[in-house]
Motif scaffolding. Structure first.
Motif, PDB file in Angstrom:
ATOM      1  N   VAL A  88       0.833  -1.206   0.000  1.00 27.39           N
ATOM      2  CA  VAL A  88       0.000   0.000   0.000  1.00 27.39           C
ATOM      3  C   VAL A  88       0.863   1.250   0.000  1.00 27.39           C
ATOM      4  CG1 VAL A  88      -1.728   1.297   1.297  1.00 27.39           C
ATOM      5  CG2 VAL A  88      -1.923  -1.177   1.103  1.00 27.39           C
ATOM      6  N   SER A  89       1.925   1.269   0.800  1.00 28.77           N
ATOM      7  CA  SER A  89       2.773   2.456   0.863  1.00 28.77           C
ATOM      8  C   SER A  89       3.450   2.726  -0.472  1.00 28.77           C
ATOM      9  CB  SER A  89       3.822   2.303   1.962  1.00 28.77           C
ATOM     10  OG  SER A  89       4.704   1.229   1.687  1.00 28.77           O
ATOM     11  N   SER A  90       3.942   1.696  -1.144  1.00 28.64           N
ATOM     12  CA  SER A  90       4.603   1.918  -2.441  1.00 28.64           C
ATOM     13  C   SER A  90       3.614   2.338  -3.521  1.00 28.64           C
ATOM     14  CB  SER A  90       5.343   0.646  -2.874  1.00 28.64           C
ATOM     15  OG  SER A  90       6.466   0.423  -2.065  1.00 28.64           O
ATOM     16  N   ALA A  91       2.386   1.813  -3.480  1.00 30.29           N
ATOM     17  CA  ALA A  91       1.362   2.250  -4.430  1.00 30.29           C
ATOM     18  C   ALA A  91       1.051   3.728  -4.237  1.00 30.29           C
ATOM     19  CB  ALA A  91       0.095   1.413  -4.260  1.00 30.29           C
ATOM     20  N   ILE A  92       0.956   4.159  -2.985  1.00 34.73           N
ATOM     21  CA  ILE A  92       0.703   5.566  -2.686  1.00 34.73           C
ATOM     22  C   ILE A  92       1.869   6.424  -3.151  1.00 34.73           C
ATOM     23  CG2 ILE A  92       0.410   7.218  -0.807  1.00 34.73           C
ATOM     24  CD1 ILE A  92      -2.033   5.484  -1.375  1.00 34.73           C
ATOM     25  N   VAL A  93       3.075   5.983  -2.846  1.00 31.92           N
ATOM     26  CA  VAL A  93       4.278   6.746  -3.199  1.00 31.92           C
ATOM     27  C   VAL A  93       4.388   6.896  -4.712  1.00 31.92           C
ATOM     28  CG1 VAL A  93       6.784   6.558  -3.291  1.00 31.92           C
ATOM     29  CG2 VAL A  93       5.598   6.268  -1.115  1.00 31.92           C
ATOM     30  N   LEU A  94       4.074   5.850  -5.464  1.00 29.46           N
ATOM     31  CA  LEU A  94       4.155   5.921  -6.924  1.00 29.46           C
ATOM     32  C   LEU A  94       3.192   6.970  -7.466  1.00 29.46           C
ATOM     33  CD1 LEU A  94       5.286   4.828  -9.570  1.00 29.46           C
ATOM     34  CD2 LEU A  94       3.521   3.051  -9.508  1.00 29.46           C
ATOM     35  N   ALA A  95       1.961   6.977  -6.965  1.00 29.31           N
ATOM     36  CA  ALA A  95       0.981   7.967  -7.421  1.00 29.31           C
ATOM     37  C   ALA A  95       1.430   9.380  -7.071  1.00 29.31           C
ATOM     38  CB  ALA A  95      -0.382   7.669  -6.809  1.00 29.31           C
ATOM     39  N   VAL A  96       1.934   9.573  -5.858  1.00 31.78           N
ATOM     40  CA  VAL A  96       2.378  10.901  -5.440  1.00 31.78           C
ATOM     41  C   VAL A  96       3.578  11.352  -6.259  1.00 31.78           C
ATOM     42  CG1 VAL A  96       3.371  12.206  -3.528  1.00 31.78           C
ATOM     43  CG2 VAL A  96       1.451  10.675  -3.114  1.00 31.78           C
ATOM     44  N   LEU A  97       4.464  10.439  -6.588  1.00 31.70           N
ATOM     45  CA  LEU A  97       5.640  10.791  -7.384  1.00 31.70           C
ATOM     46  C   LEU A  97       5.241  11.271  -8.774  1.00 31.70           C
ATOM     47  CD1 LEU A  97       8.708  10.867  -7.692  1.00 31.70           C
ATOM     48  CD2 LEU A  97       8.622   8.472  -8.387  1.00 31.70           C
ATOM     49  N   VAL A 336      -5.132   0.681   6.159  1.00 32.64           N
ATOM     50  CA  VAL A 336      -4.980   0.625   4.698  1.00 32.64           C
ATOM     51  C   VAL A 336      -5.947   1.589   4.020  1.00 32.64           C
ATOM     52  CG1 VAL A 336      -5.245  -0.879   2.698  1.00 32.64           C
ATOM     53  CG2 VAL A 336      -4.127  -1.744   4.755  1.00 32.64           C
ATOM     54  N   HIS A 337      -7.193   1.583   4.489  1.00 35.10           N
ATOM     55  CA  HIS A 337      -8.190   2.516   3.946  1.00 35.10           C
ATOM     56  C   HIS A 337      -7.757   3.961   4.139  1.00 35.10           C
ATOM     57  CE1 HIS A 337     -11.725   5.144   4.355  1.00 35.10           C
ATOM     58  NE2 HIS A 337     -11.376   5.297   5.612  1.00 35.10           N
ATOM     59  N   HIS A 338      -7.314   4.301   5.334  1.00 37.52           N
ATOM     60  CA  HIS A 338      -7.035   5.696   5.649  1.00 37.52           C
ATOM     61  C   HIS A 338      -5.804   6.213   4.921  1.00 37.52           C
ATOM     62  CE1 HIS A 338      -6.097   9.210   8.274  1.00 37.52           C
ATOM     63  NE2 HIS A 338      -7.405   9.311   8.245  1.00 37.52           N
ATOM     64  N   ILE A 339      -4.793   5.384   4.746  1.00 37.36           N
ATOM     65  CA  ILE A 339      -3.618   5.800   3.965  1.00 37.36           C
ATOM     66  C   ILE A 339      -4.050   6.272   2.585  1.00 37.36           C
ATOM     67  CG2 ILE A 339      -1.553   4.954   2.799  1.00 37.36           C
ATOM     68  CD1 ILE A 339      -1.049   3.139   5.169  1.00 37.36           C
ATOM     69  N   THR A 502      -4.346  11.096  -9.268  1.00 40.67           N
ATOM     70  CA  THR A 502      -5.413  11.339  -8.295  1.00 40.67           C
ATOM     71  C   THR A 502      -6.586  10.398  -8.547  1.00 40.67           C
ATOM     72  OG1 THR A 502      -4.743  13.664  -8.261  1.00 40.67           O
ATOM     73  CG2 THR A 502      -6.853  13.115  -7.256  1.00 40.67           C
ATOM     74  N   ILE A 503      -6.958  10.250  -9.813  1.00 39.78           N
ATOM     75  CA  ILE A 503      -8.028   9.299 -10.150  1.00 39.78           C
ATOM     76  C   ILE A 503      -7.630   7.889  -9.740  1.00 39.78           C
ATOM     77  CG2 ILE A 503      -9.258   8.225 -12.076  1.00 39.78           C
ATOM     78  CD1 ILE A 503      -9.169  10.882 -13.527  1.00 39.78           C
ATOM     79  N   GLY A 504      -6.367   7.549  -9.943  1.00 40.52           N
ATOM     80  CA  GLY A 504      -5.901   6.220  -9.566  1.00 40.52           C
ATOM     81  C   GLY A 504      -6.047   5.950  -8.078  1.00 40.52           C
ATOM     82  N   LEU A 505      -5.698   6.944  -7.254  1.00 38.30           N
ATOM     83  CA  LEU A 505      -5.825   6.750  -5.814  1.00 38.30           C
ATOM     84  C   LEU A 505      -7.284   6.698  -5.374  1.00 38.30           C
ATOM     85  CD1 LEU A 505      -3.026   8.843  -4.073  1.00 38.30           C
ATOM     86  CD2 LEU A 505      -3.140   6.396  -4.506  1.00 38.30           C
ATOM     87  N   VAL A 506      -8.130   7.529  -5.967  1.00 39.49           N
ATOM     88  CA  VAL A 506      -9.551   7.473  -5.641  1.00 39.49           C
ATOM     89  C   VAL A 506     -10.114   6.103  -6.011  1.00 39.49           C
ATOM     90  CG1 VAL A 506     -11.828   8.436  -6.165  1.00 39.49           C
ATOM     91  CG2 VAL A 506      -9.878   9.968  -5.821  1.00 39.49           C
ATOM     92  N   ALA A 507      -9.702   5.592  -7.176  1.00 36.67           N
ATOM     93  CA  ALA A 507     -10.153   4.263  -7.600  1.00 36.67           C
ATOM     94  C   ALA A 507      -9.628   3.174  -6.663  1.00 36.67           C
ATOM     95  CB  ALA A 507      -9.697   3.991  -9.032  1.00 36.67           C
ATOM     96  N   LEU A 508      -8.397   3.338  -6.184  1.00 33.64           N
ATOM     97  CA  LEU A 508      -7.846   2.362  -5.240  1.00 33.64           C
ATOM     98  C   LEU A 508      -8.659   2.353  -3.958  1.00 33.64           C
ATOM     99  CD1 LEU A 508      -5.604   0.342  -4.518  1.00 33.64           C
ATOM    100  CD2 LEU A 508      -4.233   2.280  -3.702  1.00 33.64           C
TER     101      LEU A 508
END
Length: 614
Positions: A88-97, A336-339, A502-508
């Motif tokens: 989850v952390s790496s998925a978030i980091v990739l989107a933010v990057l 996981v949800h809140h991240i 942003t759409i990717g994270l909302v979809a996640l």
């Protein structure tokens, strides 16, 4: 388990470090630097997905660096909880990057040179991964220091006055927490002769109870500062909002959760039982209420989200303080949800700033009209955070409330009530932001920013121009009708590079709703292994050490924490918790929708992930 796959665990730390070195070498080639950074995070994410797949069915496994076995060498431990947090952390980091690269946060005029941002960002990722994998307290400390050192740089990118002031506060508080943690490590080593967490699981229980309590409280204070629990959360709302939107997003999404992760490990592995459960529940209660009341008093969206971040940390401590499988499983699900949701909201706030020029709700209006996509991207995670059904936020809160009701204690009932009140107040906060920033007309705003006014005028002119063209076509092509409503070019909207991640994270975040059944099943199994402790201890020290842990099999069975050894095990070892039992063996309630394997009255069949959780 495929030992070959799990042996890849060190790559979760090494790849970002090597990527940081490569990014620094490519300092004069910005596009190549961005490509190298994105590629590094992508490969790291793939490795971590393999680790998650390897631990999905079989539980914890240890990797001994350099062949030095525990407790002498550096040990990395991959279990269900740590593997899930890594992915989850790496998925978030990739989107933010991707978002940060598109926004231009790495450009000189936006806050910092390319040579600083990308290597520092990768070092931050390495520190986070190291913290999740650490099998000993000192390596955990090293992971904290790596990520905190990188965060100091990211927080002060650009060197503006507000960022430097916020950075000073952040540095001072972080150093204090690190010093407390380091002193606690020294005291633990002096008392036990080891810092390996699996080894400490048995040796700490042999200490005098008063000594245990001192060590326990020191670790909780050190980790509590990092997790931003009340009353140790005073620093967060003033530090995070000053940073660029992508930096704030990754800080809010990840850094506090590393502190929560450390608290969970402390309470389940090192100091099992309920000696501080009442304290944890009080902390959870105050964190929820004080945080959300702070959010109600804010006008800046970043500050609103910072206070809701603090408030919802209380939900995670609530589930942990219950000391039962249902509560801890719901905590893992909620983390996981809140991240994902919190990071999404901060990225959307960045889109609002880019489109309107401010994030102050007193100066915003009409965003739903000029940017309906941004309105949708804000509305979905906002309702998710507030716990509106059927989103994952609702499911996580229901799981926590269910565990609290099943605990049948006065304090648990108080937390249940506080959870509902906090959720309703979160909804009120999100609705207020929505109605003022998106729904009201710009004409009703007292001092709207010039960028927002231009965007609204351009949108109105575009509509008028389209109407004129339609009228001209209907009257036989009168050119005068078109000229009376010329098109007006306003400020550019967000680029695809900003909107796509942003759409990717909302979809996640939405996917957690669809996959709530399997995810809750996985979280419960992770909680089971952590509360029993033997899978972790056996993975690091072997079966004999697991059998000699502080709680033997007979005592665990007497207290109702584990089933008889002939029942199917959820991981290494011979012990299996009863899913509804708390740390004293009391029934913590059942899940709606069917029996839970291993519970009194349950079928004992394997859970297929359907209908076991709300």
């Amino acid at each position: 388990m495929d030992q070959g796959l799990v042996s890849l665990a060190p790559l979760a730390v090494l790849l970002p470090i090597l990527g940081a070195a490569l990014a620094f070498v490519l300092v004069r080639r910005p596009r190549a630097q961005i490509a190298a950074t994105v590629t590094t995070i992508t490969v790291t994410l793939v490795v971590e997905c393999l680790l998650l797949a390897a631990t999905w069915d079989t539980g914890a496994v240890a990797v001994f660096i350099g062949g030095w076995e525990a407790p002498w060498g550096i040990t990395l431990v991959v279990d269900r909880f740590s593997a899930l947090m890594l992915v989850v952390s790496s998925a978030i980091v990739l989107a933010v990057l991707v978002y940060a690269s598109a926004q231009g946060v790495t450009d000189q005029d936006q806050g910092g040179p390319v040579s600083i941002f990308h290597p520092t960002f990768l070092i931050l990722v390495a520190g986070v991964s190291n913290a999740f994998l650490a099998g000993d307290l000192f390596n955990l400390y090293v992971g904290f220091e790596i990520l905190l050192t990188a965060s100091y740089v990211l927080l002060t990118l650009g060197g503006t006055g507000p960022r430097v002031r916020a950075g000073v506060t952040y540095v001072v508080v972080s150093v204090i927490s690190s010093v407390i943690f380091l002193i606690a490590i020294a005291m633990i080593y002096g008392a036990t002769g080891t810092v390996n967490m699996a080894d400490l699981a048995g040796k700490l229980a042999q200490l005098d109870p008063d000594v245990q309590m001192v060590l326990h409280v020191m670790l909780l204070v050190g980790f509590g500062i990092k997790a931003a629990v009340f009353p140790l959360s005073f620093w967060l709302p003033d530090s995070y909002p000053t940073a660029p939107a992508p930096v704030t997003a990754v800080f809010a999404g990840l850094l506090t959760k590393v502190g929560v992760y450390a608290i969970v490990r402390t309470e389940t592995l090192l100091f099992p039982g309920d000696r501080v459960n009442v304290l944890l529940l009080w902390v959870a209660l105050l964190t929820m209420i004080v945080g959300i009341l702070g959010a109600l008093a804010q006008n800046d969206i970043k500050r609103v989200l910072s206070f809701t971040l603090v408030s919802h940390i209380g939900y995670m401590i609530f589930g942990l303080g219950l000391s039962n499988v249902l509560g801890l499983g719901a905590t893992i699900f909620y983390v996981v949800h809140h991240i994902t949701v919190q990071t999404s909201l901060f990225l959307v706030t960045g889109l609002i700033e880019q489109r309107a020029g401010t994030a102050n709700v007193d100066r915003l209006g009409g965003l739903a009209r000029i940017s309906p996509l941004i309105a949708i991207l804000f509305f979905i995670p906002a309702m998710n955070l507030a716990g509106i059904p059927p989103f994952s936020g609702f499911l996580g809160k229901v799981g926590l409330i269910q565990a609290g009701v099943g605990a049948q204690t006065t304090m648990a009932w108080a937390l249940v009530i506080a959870s509902v009140v906090t959720s309703l107040l979160t909804l009120l906060v999100m609705v207020r932001v929505w109605t003022r920033a998106f729904w009201r007309r710009v004409e009703d705003v007292e001092h709207p920013p010039a960028k927002l006014v231009l965007a609204v005028e351009a949108q109105e002119a575009t509509v008028a121009h389209a109407s004129a063209r339609a009228a001209a076509a209907g009257t036989g092509g009168s050119v005068d009708a078109e000229r009376r409503a010329p098109a007006l070019t306003g400020p550019r909207g967000p680029t695809a590079g900003l909107v796509a991640p942003t759409i990717g994270l909302v979809a996640l975040g939405l996917s957690f709703t669809v996959l709530a059944g399997p995810l809750y099943t996985f979280a419960d199994r992770a909680a089971t292994d952590m509360l029993v402790r033997t899978p972790y201890i056996e993975a690091v020290l072997g079966e004999e050490a697991a059998e000699l842990a502080a709680l033997d099999v007979d005592e665990l069975q007497d207290r109702g924490i584990v089933a008889p050894p002939d029942r199917e095990n959820s991981g290494p070892g011979d012990l299996q918790p009863l899913d509804g039992a708390d740390s004293e063996g009391n029934d913590a309630g059942t899940r709606p929708g069917g029996d839970v394997p291993g519970e009194p009255g349950g079928t004992g069949e394997a859970d297929d992930g359907e209908g076991g959780r709300p």
